[in-house]
Scaffold this motif. Structure first.
Motif, short mmCIF file in Angstrom:
data_model
loop_
_atom_site.label_atom_id
_atom_site.label_comp_id
_atom_site.label_asym_id
_atom_site.label_seq_id
_atom_site.Cartn_x
_atom_site.Cartn_y
_atom_site.Cartn_z
N LYS A 1 -13.17 4.77 -0.22
CA LYS A 1 -12.24 5.82 -0.69
C LYS A 1 -12.92 6.75 -1.71
O LYS A 1 -12.73 7.96 -1.68
CB LYS A 1 -10.98 5.20 -1.32
CG LYS A 1 -9.90 4.90 -0.30
CD LYS A 1 -8.58 4.58 -1.00
CE LYS A 1 -8.70 3.32 -1.84
NZ LYS A 1 -7.40 2.93 -2.44
N ARG B 1 -8.32 5.35 8.42
CA ARG B 1 -9.62 6.02 8.59
C ARG B 1 -10.76 5.03 8.35
O ARG B 1 -11.79 5.09 9.03
CB ARG B 1 -9.73 7.21 7.62
CG ARG B 1 -8.77 8.34 7.94
CD ARG B 1 -9.09 9.60 7.17
NE ARG B 1 -8.95 9.44 5.72
CZ ARG B 1 -7.80 9.62 5.05
NH1 ARG B 1 -6.71 9.96 5.70
NH2 ARG B 1 -7.76 9.46 3.74
N GLU C 1 -15.38 14.93 0.53
CA GLU C 1 -14.41 16.02 0.69
C GLU C 1 -14.63 17.11 -0.33
O GLU C 1 -14.65 18.29 0.01
CB GLU C 1 -12.98 15.47 0.55
CG GLU C 1 -12.35 15.18 1.90
CD GLU C 1 -11.00 14.51 1.75
OE1 GLU C 1 -10.25 14.84 0.79
OE2 GLU C 1 -10.69 13.63 2.59
N LEU D 1 -2.95 5.47 5.22
CA LEU D 1 -3.66 6.43 6.07
C LEU D 1 -5.16 6.34 5.84
O LEU D 1 -5.95 6.35 6.78
CB LEU D 1 -3.16 7.86 5.79
CG LEU D 1 -1.72 8.12 6.23
CD1 LEU D 1 -1.25 9.49 5.74
CD2 LEU D 1 -1.57 8.02 7.74
N ALA D 2 -5.54 6.21 4.57
CA ALA D 2 -6.96 6.05 4.25
C ALA D 2 -7.50 4.77 4.88
O ALA D 2 -8.62 4.75 5.40
CB ALA D 2 -7.17 6.02 2.73
N ARG E 1 0.84 -1.18 0.00
CA ARG E 1 0.00 0.00 0.00
C ARG E 1 0.88 1.24 0.00
O ARG E 1 1.91 1.24 0.64
CB ARG E 1 -0.79 0.05 1.30
CG ARG E 1 -2.14 -0.55 1.21
CD ARG E 1 -2.90 -0.26 2.48
NE ARG E 1 -3.72 -1.38 2.84
CZ ARG E 1 -4.79 -1.75 2.17
NH1 ARG E 1 -5.15 -1.10 1.08
NH2 ARG E 1 -5.49 -2.79 2.54
N SER E 2 0.43 2.27 -0.64
CA SER E 2 1.15 3.52 -0.54
C SER E 2 0.87 4.11 0.84
O SER E 2 -0.09 3.70 1.49
CB SER E 2 0.67 4.49 -1.63
OG SER E 2 -0.64 4.88 -1.33
N LEU E 3 1.68 5.07 1.24
CA LEU E 3 1.48 5.68 2.55
C LEU E 3 0.09 6.31 2.63
O LEU E 3 -0.64 6.17 3.59
CB LEU E 3 2.56 6.73 2.82
CG LEU E 3 2.40 7.48 4.15
CD1 LEU E 3 2.50 6.55 5.33
CD2 LEU E 3 3.42 8.61 4.25
N GLN E 4 -0.30 6.99 1.56
CA GLN E 4 -1.59 7.66 1.48
C GLN E 4 -2.73 6.65 1.66
O GLN E 4 -3.69 6.88 2.37
CB GLN E 4 -1.71 8.32 0.11
CG GLN E 4 -2.59 9.53 0.13
CD GLN E 4 -2.68 10.18 -1.23
OE1 GLN E 4 -2.44 9.54 -2.27
NE2 GLN E 4 -3.02 11.44 -1.25
N ASP E 5 -2.55 5.52 1.01
CA ASP E 5 -3.53 4.45 1.08
C ASP E 5 -3.61 3.89 2.49
O ASP E 5 -4.68 3.59 2.99
CB ASP E 5 -3.13 3.35 0.11
CG ASP E 5 -4.32 2.88 -0.70
OD1 ASP E 5 -5.22 3.71 -0.93
OD2 ASP E 5 -4.34 1.71 -1.08
#
Ligand SMILES: *[C@@H]1O[C@H](CO)[C@@H](O)[C@H](O)[C@H]1NC(C)=O
Length: 341
Positions: A65, A39, A72, A35-36, A29-33
């Motif tokens: 997502k 959540r 958002e 973090l998502a 997973r990417s870091l952004q993923d």
């Protein structure tokens, strides 16, 4: 000093372990993923969601997502009078959502004219039937297209309180199980007018307590069906495509209304006066229990939904009133009706 360094070290180790745990669930997973995903896990815990397996969880994560991005971007739009949120429907596509919840079977074209007893009514500036004790707590239809039953019951609870002084929670399940000889088809959908007709012919309807909601189609409990906690004598349609007529009606009692609740905005609505995107393909039944004007001067209808108290404003939505379209926002003034007693 050493202690500080050490604690920093522990923290970063914890972060590495956390990321490792996330990425072991799905490779790279990417870091952004990640973090998502964090959540997403929080949302799962908050709403007590349980998935069958990791594949389903991954599948739902993709939808979550997408919905998160939608929420958002909508909430960033300063011109919008309402906010969306990642509510209990945040892991569903809009298609899945509307298929499992809505259940109003629109008429092809309603041409019958009935009397409208509130034709000459004067209307107060605002109305909130909750404050007058004519509205029961918000209910939850679950994954069953029984909105029509909740809408009709909401209006019947209202007229019963206004005529008898007693607020009694009435049975949707009786309508789902027993009102099956006409067009109404339980969790597969129905019409509020036909629900009123059923109650008239049955000489009444039982209480929620005596005939509790199960959110599935069941066999009619004839014994419970014979118990009558409330009754109505007739029903009338509000003249179609007139928010003025609807105002006169809602000024006098809670009213069953049909709306187009099919959009993502409606699914993920959180608060404020809803102004947005919906059509007029009526697919959902709700109860209009008041009207008013917001602090910024926007006129609204106060609408009781049946998606639980977690949705919207504690289960309610305020929908913009007096719009340019004659049918009202989301078609709210197209097929309104009410029971008489
Ligand atoms: C409303 O007022 C008009 C004019 O006075 C009258 O003809 C009509 O019957 C009234 N409608 C109702 C429902 O009372």
């Amino acid at each position: 000093m050493e202690f500080t360094n050490q604690s920093k070290c522990i923290c970063s180790l914890a972060l590495v372990l956390m990321l490792a745990a996330w990425s072991s669930e799905a490779t790279s997973r990417s870091l952004q993923d990640a973090l998502a995903y964090g959540r997403y896990e929080q949302w799962i815990a908050r709403y007590g969601r349980v998935y069958n397996d990791i594949n389903e969880k991954e599948e739902r994560f993709k939808i979550f997502k997408d919905n998160e991005a939608f929420v958002e971007s909508s909430n960033k739009d300063g011109n919008k009078l309402y906010k969306l949120s990642l509510n209990q429907f945040a892991d569903l596509t809009n298609e899945e959502f509307t298929a499992s919840r809505n259940g109003f079977k629109g008429h092809e074209c309603s041409t019958k004219t009935t009397t409208f007893k509130y034709e000459n009514s004067t209307v107060p500036a605002t109305m909130d039937w909750r404050k007058k004790g004519a509205v029961t707590p918000v209910k939850d239809q679950g994954q069953c297209g029984s909105c029509w039953a909740f809408s009709a019951v909401g209006a019947m609870e209202g007229i019963t309180q206004l005529t008898t002084g007693k607020l009694i929670s009435l049975s949707e399940q009786e309508l789902v199980d027993c009102d099956v000889k006409g067009v109404d088809q339980g969790c597969a959908g129905g019409l509020m007018d036909d629900a009123f007709q059923f109650v008239i012919q049955n000489h009444g309807i039982n209480t929620e307590a005596n005939y509790p909601y199960t959110a599935v189609d069941g066999t009619c409990n004839a014994k419970a069906e014979a118990g009558h906690a409330a009754t109505i004598t007739g029903h009338e349609d509000v003249p179609a495509n007139s928010e003025i007529a609807l105002l006169k009606a809602v000024a006098n009692q809670p009213i069953s209304v049909a709306i187009d609740a099919s959009g993502y905005d409606f699914q993920l609505y959180s608060s404020g006066v809803f102004t947005g995107t919906c059509g007029t393909e009526l697919d959902h039944g709700v109860t209009a229990v008041g009207y008013g004007v917001s602090a910024d001067g926007t006129k609204y209808w106060l609408v009781k939904n049946s998606w639980g108290a977690q949705w919207g404003e504690e289960g309610y939505i305020r929908m913009q009133r007096d719009v340019a379209a004659p049918g009202g926002l989301c078609g709210i003034a197209m097929e309104a009706s009410y029971p008489t007693a």
